[in-house]
Design a protein around this motif. Structure first.
Motif, PDB file in Angstrom:
ATOM      1  N   PHE A  87      47.529  53.882  33.075  1.00  0.00           N
ATOM      2  CA  PHE A  87      47.608  53.635  34.513  1.00  0.00           C
ATOM      3  C   PHE A  87      46.263  53.141  35.050  1.00  0.00           C
ATOM      4  O   PHE A  87      46.198  52.169  35.811  1.00  0.00           O
ATOM      5  N   ILE A  88      45.192  53.808  34.653  1.00  0.00           N
ATOM      6  CA  ILE A  88      43.867  53.423  35.148  1.00  0.00           C
ATOM      7  C   ILE A  88      43.512  52.017  34.692  1.00  0.00           C
ATOM      8  O   ILE A  88      43.034  51.181  35.480  1.00  0.00           O
ATOM      9  N   ILE A  89      43.761  51.739  33.407  1.00  0.00           N
ATOM     10  CA  ILE A  89      43.422  50.408  32.882  1.00  0.00           C
ATOM     11  C   ILE A  89      44.266  49.330  33.551  1.00  0.00           C
ATOM     12  O   ILE A  89      43.754  48.298  34.004  1.00  0.00           O
ATOM     13  N   THR A  90      45.575  49.564  33.611  1.00  0.00           N
ATOM     14  CA  THR A  90      46.447  48.540  34.179  1.00  0.00           C
ATOM     15  C   THR A  90      46.204  48.349  35.667  1.00  0.00           C
ATOM     16  O   THR A  90      46.321  47.230  36.185  1.00  0.00           O
ATOM     17  N   MET A  91      45.856  49.430  36.371  1.00  0.00           N
ATOM     18  CA  MET A  91      45.585  49.289  37.798  1.00  0.00           C
ATOM     19  C   MET A  91      44.345  48.423  38.038  1.00  0.00           C
ATOM     20  O   MET A  91      44.318  47.596  38.951  1.00  0.00           O
ATOM     21  N   ASP A 140      46.129  40.644  40.943  1.00  0.00           N
ATOM     22  CA  ASP A 140      46.750  40.488  42.262  1.00  0.00           C
ATOM     23  C   ASP A 140      45.869  39.675  43.201  1.00  0.00           C
ATOM     24  O   ASP A 140      46.356  38.825  43.957  1.00  0.00           O
ATOM     25  N   GLY A 141      44.565  39.945  43.162  1.00  0.00           N
ATOM     26  CA  GLY A 141      43.653  39.188  44.024  1.00  0.00           C
ATOM     27  C   GLY A 141      43.663  37.707  43.701  1.00  0.00           C
ATOM     28  O   GLY A 141      43.735  36.857  44.584  1.00  0.00           O
ATOM     29  N   ARG A 142      43.614  37.417  42.389  1.00  0.00           N
ATOM     30  CA  ARG A 142      43.629  36.007  41.988  1.00  0.00           C
ATOM     31  C   ARG A 142      44.966  35.354  42.310  1.00  0.00           C
ATOM     32  O   ARG A 142      45.014  34.189  42.743  1.00  0.00           O
ATOM     33  N   LEU A 143      46.049  36.097  42.100  1.00  0.00           N
ATOM     34  CA  LEU A 143      47.365  35.527  42.365  1.00  0.00           C
ATOM     35  C   LEU A 143      47.571  35.258  43.850  1.00  0.00           C
ATOM     36  O   LEU A 143      48.103  34.208  44.236  1.00  0.00           O
TER      37      LEU A 143
END
Length: 460
Positions: free
Chosen positions: A222-226, A233-236
């Motif tokens: 969870f920590i890594i994927t977040m 998400d920011g880039r997208l």
């Protein structure tokens, strides 16, 4: 499932499934081993009962052998002595000997004296087992075991009983004794309960080990994927906004070119045709008619170019604001399709961010396009409202919705995705509810879309 949930599922679900499979396999193997052990234990107890019966029968034979061997076939005195001896051989509240002749008549039964002198050859237990008949058959075969159900003297209840019967061939008697098996089954049940308790304890230990492991893997993933998800998400979102901005810039450019270039050219051509028409009127009549039709065609082309220009980028959106642009959009929609539109809006001029105005307008435009193409509606209701929490655009129709014959919504179209992306770019949301009675669309934007400190809008 969104991308984040898919990543978490791919990270955790295989591990959970593997642990569940291993736990199930261990539990199954333990259960099978326990059942095999219980079966062996039960067979051992039954074997001990069989040996006990053989010993008891040998004891009874030894007690009567002297009298039996010295007596003749019709020695009634010897028979009475044997009956008395057998009746006195008592080894507990439920242990006794019984004797029947080969015709099924009871000779000895110390616990149930009412049976003496009566024929019980056809007696059956609750399972339909012909008890006396089969015991006599075992005796005629030289001795053997037979299991059946019989009343237990100490409790008065019917229980499983295992008996051993031998024959006194000289007198035509069957001599037997038996032991009840309820204590065997009780011991087996206790052993089974103990084994099940051990299996459950083992399962709990495995769960106590695996669950923290799964939680640890889940948290690490969870920590890594977040972290990676935030970057993605920011880039997208940045890329999505660039694409949307480029589309809007291109539409504005095309609108200007259509209006300032093609439209002006067609107007000039129309003036030239009008001048030619005035000059030709002095000549042939058919030439004037042809030129007049050409002028009408150019006029239609000019109207079409203006309509396309308005669709690509309505000038009202920039000049007079969102409310005026929506009024023009719905008016054109009603005129073109014949569908009645009830528009209620508030004035947003110079209040919303330009990008937010464009997003709401495009949502309304896409929704009306979908209604025109697919909904078969006769009425549309559009409400644009504002509150302290932001702006909301509500669009309702009384059409057939966009659910297929199985009732599954086909909500994955490009138009809906585009509308959703426009709302999510500003931190808003898009909610669509559809049924056979119509469709309701709610587009919400947060208060961050306002340019200036919030001023209560005036109803349009």
């Amino acid at each position: 499932m969104n991308f984040r949930q898919k990543i978490l599922a791919l990270a955790v679900v295989p591990l959970v499934l593997a642990i569940l499979a291993i736990t199930a396999l261990v539990t199954q193997q333990s259960t099978e081993l326990s059942r095999a052990s219980l079966a062996t234990f039960e067979r051992s107890l039954l074997k001990a009962k069989e040996n006990e019966l053989l010993n008891l029968t040998n004891m009874a034979i030894s007690a009567i052998s002297g009298i039996y061997e010295a007596a003749g076939p019709d020695d009634e005195a010897a028979k009475r002595q044997v009956q008395e001896i057998l009746s006195s051989l008592d080894y507990g509240p439920d242990g006794y000997f019984f004797a029947y002749d080969y015709d099924g008549v009871n000779i000895v039964h110390p616990r149930q004296p009412f049976r003496r002198g009566q024929n019980w050859m056809d007696l059956t237990d609750p399972d339909g087992n012909r008890v006396i008949y089969y015991l006599i058959e075992r005796a005629k075969e030289g001795g053997g075991l037979h299991q059946y159900k019989w009343e237990k003297p100490s409790t008065g209840t019917v229980a499983d009983k295992l008996s051993f019967a031998v024959g006194l061939e000289k007198w035509g008697w069957m001599l037997g004794t038996g032991v009840y098996l309820d204590d065997v089954y009780a011991l087996t049940a206790a052993a089974e309960a103990d084994l099940i308790s051990h299996i459950n304890t083992t399962f709990l230990i495995v769960a106590a080990i695996t669950i923290p492991s799964v939680i640890g893997v889940f948290l690490a993933g969870f920590i890594i994927t977040m972290h990676e998800r935030r970057l993605a998400d920011g880039r997208l979102k940045e890329l999505t906004q660039r694409v949307i901005d480029a589309q809007e810039e291109e539409r504005a450019r095309i609108a200007r070119e259509l209006h300032d270039g093609i439209s002006q050219s067609m107007v000039a051509a129309r003036y030239m045709l009008d001048l030619a028409l005035a000059k030709v009127r002095s000549g042939a009549d058919d030439t004037a008619a042809i030129i007049e039709r050409g002028a009408k065609g150019l006029n239609s082309a000019i109207k079409e170019v203006r309509r396309i220009s308005h669709d690509l980028r309505p000038g009202l959106l920039d000049d007079l604001g969102l409310s005026a642009a929506l009024e023009a959009l719905t008016s054109n929609f009603s005129e073109r399709t014949g569908i009645a539109v009830d528009l209620k809006t508030v004035a947003f001029k110079n209040v919303l961010l330009p990008e937010a105005r464009t997003a709401l307008y495009r949502v309304a435009q896409e929704a009306l396009t979908n209604i025109e193409r697919h909904a078969q509606a006769s009425e549309v209701r559009i409400v644009l409202t504002s509150s302290g929490g932001g702006a909301q655009l509500l669009i309702e129709d009384n059409g057939r919705g966009f659910a297929d014959r199985d009732g599954k919504g086909r909500s994955g179209g490009l138009g809906l995705r585009n509308m959703q992306e426009r709302m999510e770019h500003f931190g808003g949301s898009l909610d669509v509810r559809t049924s056979s009675r119509g469709t309701t669309l709610r587009a919400r934007l947060p208060k961050s879309i306002y340019l200036l400190p919030r001023i209560e809008p005036v109803p349009a």
